[in-house]
Design a protein around this motif. Structure first.
Motif, PDB file in Angstrom:
ATOM      1  N   UNK A  64       0.801  -1.259  -0.311  1.00  0.00           N
ATOM      2  CA  UNK A  64       0.362   0.111  -0.036  1.00  0.00           C
ATOM      3  C   UNK A  64       1.035   1.166  -0.372  1.00  0.00           C
ATOM      4  N   UNK A  65       0.878   2.030  -1.337  1.00  0.00           N
ATOM      5  CA  UNK A  65       1.422   3.145  -0.973  1.00  0.00           C
ATOM      6  C   UNK A  65       0.101   4.701  -0.820  1.00  0.00           C
ATOM      7  N   UNK A  66       1.022   5.079   0.035  1.00  0.00           N
ATOM      8  CA  UNK A  66      -0.532   6.214   0.686  1.00  0.00           C
ATOM      9  C   UNK A  66       0.441   7.993   0.428  1.00  0.00           C
ATOM     10  N   UNK A  67      -0.178   8.790   0.057  1.00  0.00           N
ATOM     11  CA  UNK A  67       0.784   9.787  -0.620  1.00  0.00           C
ATOM     12  C   UNK A  67      -0.619  10.860   0.226  1.00  0.00           C
ATOM     13  N   UNK A  68      -0.061  11.828   0.618  1.00  0.00           N
ATOM     14  CA  UNK A  68      -0.526  13.039   1.058  1.00  0.00           C
ATOM     15  C   UNK A  68      -0.593  14.056   0.279  1.00  0.00           C
ATOM     16  N   UNK A  69      -1.543  15.217   0.705  1.00  0.00           N
ATOM     17  CA  UNK A  69      -1.956  16.390  -0.078  1.00  0.00           C
ATOM     18  C   UNK A  69      -0.589  17.002   0.014  1.00  0.00           C
ATOM     19  N   UNK A  70      -0.063  17.339   1.485  1.00  0.00           N
ATOM     20  CA  UNK A  70       0.998  18.164   1.950  1.00  0.00           C
ATOM     21  C   UNK A  70       2.375  18.054   1.078  1.00  0.00           C
ATOM     22  N   UNK A  71       2.643  17.268   0.448  1.00  0.00           N
ATOM     23  CA  UNK A  71       4.196  16.482  -0.569  1.00  0.00           C
ATOM     24  C   UNK A  71       4.117  15.469  -1.785  1.00  0.00           C
ATOM     25  N   UNK A  72       4.709  15.639  -2.512  1.00  0.00           N
ATOM     26  CA  UNK A  72       4.738  15.576  -4.179  1.00  0.00           C
ATOM     27  C   UNK A  72       5.535  13.818  -3.650  1.00  0.00           C
ATOM     28  N   UNK A  73       5.026  13.248  -2.389  1.00  0.00           N
ATOM     29  CA  UNK A  73       6.093  12.163  -3.072  1.00  0.00           C
ATOM     30  C   UNK A  73       4.860  10.974  -2.208  1.00  0.00           C
ATOM     31  N   UNK A  74       5.779   9.623  -1.348  1.00  0.00           N
ATOM     32  CA  UNK A  74       4.916   8.737  -0.910  1.00  0.00           C
ATOM     33  C   UNK A  74       5.435   9.362   0.806  1.00  0.00           C
ATOM     34  N   UNK A  75       4.058   9.151   1.324  1.00  0.00           N
ATOM     35  CA  UNK A  75       4.383   9.031   2.617  1.00  0.00           C
ATOM     36  C   UNK A  75       4.270   7.871   3.461  1.00  0.00           C
ATOM     37  N   UNK A  76       3.516   6.684   2.667  1.00  0.00           N
ATOM     38  CA  UNK A  76       3.838   5.197   3.587  1.00  0.00           C
ATOM     39  C   UNK A  76       4.112   4.101   2.110  1.00  0.00           C
ATOM     40  N   UNK A  77       4.819   3.586   2.809  1.00  0.00           N
ATOM     41  CA  UNK A  77       4.613   2.373   2.017  1.00  0.00           C
ATOM     42  C   UNK A  77       4.699   1.586   2.723  1.00  0.00           C
ATOM     43  N   UNK A  78       3.381   0.587   2.875  1.00  0.00           N
ATOM     44  CA  UNK A  78       3.240  -0.159   3.208  1.00  0.00           C
ATOM     45  C   UNK A  78       3.356  -1.920   2.610  1.00  0.00           C
ATOM     46  N   UNK A  79       4.624  -2.993   3.058  1.00  0.00           N
ATOM     47  CA  UNK A  79       4.871  -3.799   2.623  1.00  0.00           C
ATOM     48  C   UNK A  79       3.809  -5.102   2.724  1.00  0.00           C
ATOM     49  N   UNK A  80       3.601  -5.649   1.861  1.00  0.00           N
ATOM     50  CA  UNK A  80       2.979  -7.126   2.115  1.00  0.00           C
ATOM     51  C   UNK A  80       1.491  -7.376   3.260  1.00  0.00           C
ATOM     52  N   UNK A  81       0.789  -6.667   3.053  1.00  0.00           N
ATOM     53  CA  UNK A  81       0.057  -6.377   3.148  1.00  0.00           C
ATOM     54  C   UNK A  81      -1.371  -7.542   2.774  1.00  0.00           C
ATOM     55  N   UNK A  82      -2.200  -8.273   3.391  1.00  0.00           N
ATOM     56  CA  UNK A  82      -2.767  -8.628   3.531  1.00  0.00           C
ATOM     57  C   UNK A  82      -4.036  -8.173   2.464  1.00  0.00           C
ATOM     58  N   UNK A  83      -4.940  -8.602   1.246  1.00  0.00           N
ATOM     59  CA  UNK A  83      -5.745  -8.516   0.756  1.00  0.00           C
ATOM     60  C   UNK A  83      -5.529  -6.584   0.645  1.00  0.00           C
ATOM     61  N   UNK A  84      -4.770  -5.973   0.578  1.00  0.00           N
ATOM     62  CA  UNK A  84      -4.044  -4.563   0.135  1.00  0.00           C
ATOM     63  C   UNK A  84      -5.350  -3.895  -0.972  1.00  0.00           C
ATOM     64  N   UNK A  85      -6.039  -4.662  -1.686  1.00  0.00           N
ATOM     65  CA  UNK A  85      -7.345  -3.832  -2.907  1.00  0.00           C
ATOM     66  C   UNK A  85      -8.712  -3.150  -1.434  1.00  0.00           C
ATOM     67  N   UNK A  86      -8.838  -4.959  -0.581  1.00  0.00           N
ATOM     68  CA  UNK A  86     -10.060  -4.215   0.655  1.00  0.00           C
ATOM     69  C   UNK A  86      -9.772  -3.122   2.369  1.00  0.00           C
ATOM     70  N   UNK A  87      -8.314  -3.087   2.114  1.00  0.00           N
ATOM     71  CA  UNK A  87      -7.713  -2.673   3.275  1.00  0.00           C
ATOM     72  C   UNK A  87      -7.475  -0.617   1.806  1.00  0.00           C
ATOM     73  N   UNK A  88      -7.853  -0.833   0.945  1.00  0.00           N
ATOM     74  CA  UNK A  88      -7.675   0.226   1.116  1.00  0.00           C
ATOM     75  C   UNK A  88      -8.545   1.298   0.482  1.00  0.00           C
ATOM     76  N   UNK A  89      -9.924   0.048  -0.110  1.00  0.00           N
ATOM     77  CA  UNK A  89     -10.940   0.485  -0.031  1.00  0.00           C
ATOM     78  C   UNK A  89     -12.060   1.041   1.414  1.00  0.00           C
TER      79      UNK A  89
END
Length: 176
Positions: A128-153
């Motif tokens: 999961x790669x989460x970016x925020x409105x305050x920065x131009x780059x990636x802030x959170x890169x959480x690797x190997x999360x089970x069911x990533x689409x469900x977590x994103x939703x």
């Protein structure tokens, strides 16, 4: 509305490379035990194999315990409306990289992306790669999360509650 606190960790099956190495070491130890000149050293081969297997398993357990993605959504507390990523690096105990913690407010989330390799897709895990409105780059890169689409939703559903309206859209709607 009920507060939501969800915690996500790396999946055990995300360590498929280490599981494969453990299996390979076990097979090699079995093959070595059939090799006749190594019969006097057979006990030591199995002891060394067991030590290596235990060390690899402990490394997996430590790596899994040191990473956590947290979704906090408490409508009564604005400070508890965030996605947080906490990661400890036990190999750097005296460095500033030992504890990495990033929090992004649910109203500040700009984009959430799911990245998966072919093997991660087969195993049902992803990054999961989460970016925020305050920065131009990636802030959170959480690797190997089970069911990533469900977590994103799920994160997107909670983030929509706190989205600030876009001022340009409001001005355009008022002009019409």
């Amino acid at each position: 509305m009920e507060p939501v606190y969800k915690y996500y960790k790396s999946a055990w099956k995300s360590f498929y490379k280490i599981w494969f190495v453990m299996l390979l070491i076990l097979v090699l130890a079995c093959l070595a035990s059939f090799y006749d000149p190594l019969k006097p050293y057979l006990k030591w081969i199995w002891i060394i194999t067991a030590i290596i297997e235990v060390c690899l398993f402990l490394c997996m357990a430590i790596r899994r315990k040191t990473m956590q993605l947290i979704l906090r959504d408490n409508p009564d507390k604005p400070e508890d409306q965030e996605v947080a990523f906490v990661m400890y690096n036990p190999l750097k105990p005296f460095s500033s990289d030992f504890n990495k913690s990033v929090e992004i407010g649910l109203s500040e989330i700009k984009h959430i992306e799911v990245g998966q390799t072919m093997m991660q897709t087969i195993l049902g895990i992803g990054d999961l790669i989460v970016t925020s409105a305050g920065t131009g780059g990636e802030e959170i890169v959480a690797k190997n999360i089970p069911h990533p689409q469900a977590v994103r939703d799920e994160i997107q559903i909670h983030a929509r509650r706190y989205k600030k309206p876009n001022p340009t859209v409001i001005v355009e709607q008022a002009q019409q």
